[in-house]
Structures are given as structure tokens and as C-alpha cells.
Design a protein around this motif. Sequence first.
Motif, PDB file in Angstrom:
ATOM      1  N   MET A  98      45.616  62.386  49.041  1.00 11.07           N
ATOM      2  CA  MET A  98      45.136  61.577  47.851  1.00 11.07           C
ATOM      3  C   MET A  98      44.515  60.293  48.411  1.00 11.07           C
ATOM      4  O   MET A  98      45.298  59.685  49.272  1.00 11.07           O
ATOM      5  CB  MET A  98      46.153  61.331  46.798  1.00 11.07           C
ATOM      6  N   ASN A  99      43.482  59.885  48.122  1.00 11.63           N
ATOM      7  CA  ASN A  99      43.045  58.457  48.296  1.00 11.63           C
ATOM      8  C   ASN A  99      42.842  57.765  47.228  1.00 11.63           C
ATOM      9  O   ASN A  99      42.686  58.110  46.065  1.00 11.63           O
ATOM     10  CB  ASN A  99      41.635  58.595  48.713  1.00 11.63           C
ATOM     11  N   GLY A 100      43.155  56.354  47.331  1.00 11.93           N
ATOM     12  CA  GLY A 100      43.295  55.358  46.197  1.00 11.93           C
ATOM     13  C   GLY A 100      43.125  53.982  46.693  1.00 11.93           C
ATOM     14  O   GLY A 100      43.378  53.779  47.624  1.00 11.93           O
ATOM     15  N   ARG A 101      43.087  53.187  45.652  1.00  7.04           N
ATOM     16  CA  ARG A 101      43.071  51.677  45.533  1.00  7.04           C
ATOM     17  C   ARG A 101      44.131  51.244  44.919  1.00  7.04           C
ATOM     18  O   ARG A 101      44.650  51.577  44.049  1.00  7.04           O
ATOM     19  CB  ARG A 101      41.771  51.285  44.986  1.00  7.04           C
ATOM     20  N   LEU A 102      44.744  50.599  45.413  1.00  7.57           N
ATOM     21  CA  LEU A 102      45.915  49.914  45.204  1.00  7.57           C
ATOM     22  C   LEU A 102      45.701  48.337  44.889  1.00  7.57           C
ATOM     23  O   LEU A 102      45.368  47.773  45.755  1.00  7.57           O
ATOM     24  CB  LEU A 102      47.066  49.858  46.317  1.00  7.57           C
ATOM     25  N   PHE A 103      46.144  47.950  43.642  1.00  4.90           N
ATOM     26  CA  PHE A 103      46.238  46.665  43.161  1.00  4.90           C
ATOM     27  C   PHE A 103      47.436  45.977  42.982  1.00  4.90           C
ATOM     28  O   PHE A 103      48.320  46.632  42.528  1.00  4.90           O
ATOM     29  CB  PHE A 103      45.303  46.557  42.060  1.00  4.90           C
ATOM     30  N   THR A 104      47.724  44.832  43.523  1.00  6.44           N
ATOM     31  CA  THR A 104      48.794  43.790  43.484  1.00  6.44           C
ATOM     32  C   THR A 104      49.136  43.702  42.010  1.00  6.44           C
ATOM     33  O   THR A 104      47.967  43.516  41.302  1.00  6.44           O
ATOM     34  CB  THR A 104      49.088  42.698  44.354  1.00  6.44           C
ATOM     35  N   ASP A 105      50.302  43.464  41.586  1.00 12.11           N
ATOM     36  CA  ASP A 105      50.625  42.876  40.289  1.00 12.11           C
ATOM     37  C   ASP A 105      51.613  41.828  40.385  1.00 12.11           C
ATOM     38  O   ASP A 105      52.936  41.896  40.185  1.00 12.11           O
ATOM     39  CB  ASP A 105      50.945  43.865  39.444  1.00 12.11           C
ATOM     40  N   ASP A 106      51.297  40.902  41.220  1.00 16.61           N
ATOM     41  CA  ASP A 106      52.317  39.713  41.478  1.00 16.61           C
ATOM     42  C   ASP A 106      52.032  38.515  41.106  1.00 16.61           C
ATOM     43  O   ASP A 106      51.090  37.973  41.373  1.00 16.61           O
ATOM     44  CB  ASP A 106      52.302  39.854  43.189  1.00 16.61           C
ATOM     45  N   PRO A 107      52.936  37.796  40.391  1.00 15.03           N
ATOM     46  CA  PRO A 107      52.525  36.349  39.733  1.00 15.03           C
ATOM     47  C   PRO A 107      52.342  35.456  40.905  1.00 15.03           C
ATOM     48  O   PRO A 107      51.348  34.686  40.478  1.00 15.03           O
ATOM     49  CB  PRO A 107      53.744  35.962  38.757  1.00 15.03           C
ATOM     50  N   ASP A 108      52.910  35.417  42.089  1.00 17.58           N
ATOM     51  CA  ASP A 108      52.479  34.598  42.896  1.00 17.58           C
ATOM     52  C   ASP A 108      51.300  34.670  43.717  1.00 17.58           C
ATOM     53  O   ASP A 108      50.617  33.880  44.093  1.00 17.58           O
ATOM     54  CB  ASP A 108      53.921  34.499  44.031  1.00 17.58           C
ATOM     55  N   TYR A 109      50.835  36.116  44.060  1.00 12.42           N
ATOM     56  CA  TYR A 109      49.891  36.411  44.866  1.00 12.42           C
ATOM     57  C   TYR A 109      48.643  36.872  44.152  1.00 12.42           C
ATOM     58  O   TYR A 109      47.606  36.757  44.372  1.00 12.42           O
ATOM     59  CB  TYR A 109      50.338  37.721  45.853  1.00 12.42           C
ATOM     60  N   GLY A 110      48.817  37.181  42.719  1.00 15.39           N
ATOM     61  CA  GLY A 110      47.772  37.640  42.039  1.00 15.39           C
ATOM     62  C   GLY A 110      47.420  39.146  41.905  1.00 15.39           C
ATOM     63  O   GLY A 110      48.167  39.738  42.771  1.00 15.39           O
ATOM     64  N   ILE A 111      46.447  39.394  41.156  1.00 13.26           N
ATOM     65  CA  ILE A 111      45.908  40.506  40.913  1.00 13.26           C
ATOM     66  C   ILE A 111      44.928  40.728  42.357  1.00 13.26           C
ATOM     67  O   ILE A 111      43.903  40.153  41.762  1.00 13.26           O
ATOM     68  CB  ILE A 111      45.463  41.120  39.681  1.00 13.26           C
ATOM     69  N   LYS A 112      45.113  41.597  43.042  1.00 13.50           N
ATOM     70  CA  LYS A 112      44.233  41.920  44.176  1.00 13.50           C
ATOM     71  C   LYS A 112      44.035  43.255  44.770  1.00 13.50           C
ATOM     72  O   LYS A 112      45.201  43.997  44.748  1.00 13.50           O
ATOM     73  CB  LYS A 112      44.477  40.764  45.405  1.00 13.50           C
ATOM     74  N   ASP A 113      43.100  43.851  45.079  1.00 12.12           N
ATOM     75  CA  ASP A 113      42.812  45.101  45.872  1.00 12.12           C
ATOM     76  C   ASP A 113      43.380  44.900  47.424  1.00 12.12           C
ATOM     77  O   ASP A 113      42.789  44.147  48.117  1.00 12.12           O
ATOM     78  CB  ASP A 113      41.192  45.276  45.732  1.00 12.12           C
ATOM     79  N   VAL A 114      44.319  45.615  47.584  1.00  8.81           N
ATOM     80  CA  VAL A 114      45.017  45.495  48.847  1.00  8.81           C
ATOM     81  C   VAL A 114      43.884  45.795  50.263  1.00  8.81           C
ATOM     82  O   VAL A 114      44.107  45.438  51.030  1.00  8.81           O
ATOM     83  CB  VAL A 114      46.269  46.276  48.794  1.00  8.81           C
ATOM     84  N   GLY A 115      43.222  46.810  49.756  1.00 11.30           N
ATOM     85  CA  GLY A 115      42.219  47.262  50.805  1.00 11.30           C
ATOM     86  C   GLY A 115      41.481  46.116  51.415  1.00 11.30           C
ATOM     87  O   GLY A 115      41.378  45.875  52.675  1.00 11.30           O
ATOM     88  N   VAL A 116      40.817  45.549  50.273  1.00  9.78           N
ATOM     89  CA  VAL A 116      39.979  44.377  50.372  1.00  9.78           C
ATOM     90  C   VAL A 116      40.641  43.191  50.953  1.00  9.78           C
ATOM     91  O   VAL A 116      39.953  42.579  52.037  1.00  9.78           O
ATOM     92  CB  VAL A 116      39.323  44.023  49.018  1.00  9.78           C
ATOM     93  N   GLU A 117      41.952  42.875  50.734  1.00  7.18           N
ATOM     94  CA  GLU A 117      42.592  41.856  51.308  1.00  7.18           C
ATOM     95  C   GLU A 117      43.080  42.152  52.663  1.00  7.18           C
ATOM     96  O   GLU A 117      42.866  41.376  53.554  1.00  7.18           O
ATOM     97  CB  GLU A 117      43.897  41.517  50.530  1.00  7.18           C
ATOM     98  N   LEU A 118      43.272  43.572  53.128  1.00  6.39           N
ATOM     99  CA  LEU A 118      43.391  43.805  54.482  1.00  6.39           C
ATOM    100  C   LEU A 118      42.216  43.536  55.481  1.00  6.39           C
ATOM    101  O   LEU A 118      42.445  42.986  56.472  1.00  6.39           O
ATOM    102  CB  LEU A 118      43.848  45.173  54.545  1.00  6.39           C
ATOM    103  N   VAL A 119      41.045  44.023  54.828  1.00  5.40           N
ATOM    104  CA  VAL A 119      40.065  43.657  55.479  1.00  5.40           C
ATOM    105  C   VAL A 119      39.462  42.319  55.694  1.00  5.40           C
ATOM    106  O   VAL A 119      39.237  41.704  56.725  1.00  5.40           O
ATOM    107  CB  VAL A 119      38.617  44.297  54.970  1.00  5.40           C
ATOM    108  N   ARG A 120      39.724  41.417  54.773  1.00  2.00           N
ATOM    109  CA  ARG A 120      39.630  39.920  54.717  1.00  2.00           C
ATOM    110  C   ARG A 120      40.412  39.250  55.646  1.00  2.00           C
ATOM    111  O   ARG A 120      39.892  38.172  56.242  1.00  2.00           O
ATOM    112  CB  ARG A 120      39.676  39.524  53.278  1.00  2.00           C
ATOM    113  N   ASN A 121      41.267  39.681  55.985  1.00  2.00           N
ATOM    114  CA  ASN A 121      42.471  38.991  56.919  1.00  2.00           C
ATOM    115  C   ASN A 121      42.338  39.604  58.146  1.00  2.00           C
ATOM    116  O   ASN A 121      43.096  39.432  59.065  1.00  2.00           O
ATOM    117  CB  ASN A 121      43.841  39.432  56.429  1.00  2.00           C
ATOM    118  N   GLY A 122      41.365  40.372  58.480  1.00  2.00           N
ATOM    119  CA  GLY A 122      40.971  40.978  59.845  1.00  2.00           C
ATOM    120  C   GLY A 122      42.016  42.198  60.254  1.00  2.00           C
ATOM    121  O   GLY A 122      42.017  42.248  61.308  1.00  2.00           O
ATOM    122  N   LEU A 123      42.965  42.566  59.561  1.00  2.00           N
ATOM    123  CA  LEU A 123      43.897  43.635  59.856  1.00  2.00           C
ATOM    124  C   LEU A 123      43.415  45.037  60.010  1.00  2.00           C
ATOM    125  O   LEU A 123      43.830  45.604  60.827  1.00  2.00           O
ATOM    126  CB  LEU A 123      45.083  43.476  58.997  1.00  2.00           C
TER     127      LEU A 123
END
Length: 158
Positions: free
Chosen positions: A100-125
Motif C-alpha cells: 500500500m502506498n500513501g501520503r501521511l499528514f501530521t496532526d501535531d499542534p506544535d509542528y502543524g498539519i504537513k505532508d511528511v513526504g514533502v517535508e522529507l524532501v524539503r529537508n534533503g533527507l
Amino acid sequence: MSLPKMLRTLKLGVLLAVLLSLVSPGLAGDSVDGTVIAVRQADLVVTFDYGTGTYEIRIVGIDNPRDSDMAEKAALFVSQRLLGKNCTLRFEGRTPEGEMNGRLFTDDPDYGIKDVGVELVRNGLVSRQSSYVGYKYDEMKAAEDQAKEARRGIWKTR
């Protein structure tokens, strides 16, 4: 068709739709809320607990540099943002092998709602998977361009 017959048909259709939604595994575009209970480093697969069961989900749209220091950092990044926390999973489909493939979105009040895949790429990981076309507005390409320009992670020496 008489009104009572139309209502019976409508009720039957609604009942069928409800039953199908309860028994079918996630379909592309479906979303479900739950908790990530494990992160597998080598290929960034997470175990997602949605309350009545679990899914093994591969984060879609990314190429993870396996067997490297950066793969470890990417897994740590995902673990810190998702492990044991509430998040939303959006199903994108299955691989030919049935994963199964999917997109994961955070639901963290400190970090915000973000697409984890996009954040991995944005951070160069990780790098974006150029063949994946599931992101609108070139979101993934823009994230990779930001990482390259800032020389983050895998783009540090390139």
C-alpha cells in the motif's frame, strides 16, 4: 417508478455503500485517521494503526537513499514527527507487489498539519520520485528545489 419503490431502492443503495465501506481496504483517495506505531528504516514503511486494524504503508512520491546515514536520518525524522502521534493517511494505491502506498499528514499542534513526504524532501533527507505525478502544484518539485538551493542533506555535496 412510485415514490415508495424509489425510497426502498435508495435505502438499499445507502445500505450497500455503508457495508462496502466497512469491509473494503483503503482505496486510492480514501483517508483515515490513526496512529503510526512503527517505522521501518530501510524503505520508510510505517505501520499505521487505525483502531480496528493496521496497514503497512510506503510513503509515496519519495526515493529513500537506502543503507546510508541519510536513510537513518530520514527514518528518525519520520519517527519524531509521527511515531505514537495522531496523523491522517491518504491512500494512493498499491505497488505491483501489493504494498500500500500513501501520503501521511501530521496532526501535531506544535509542528502543524504537513505532508511528511514533502517535508522529507524539503529537508534533503530523500529525493522526490520523478515518475510520481500525484502531487498538485509541483509541491514535491518545489520542496526538492528548496533543499537543493539550501544544500540540505543529500544535496550538501552535490
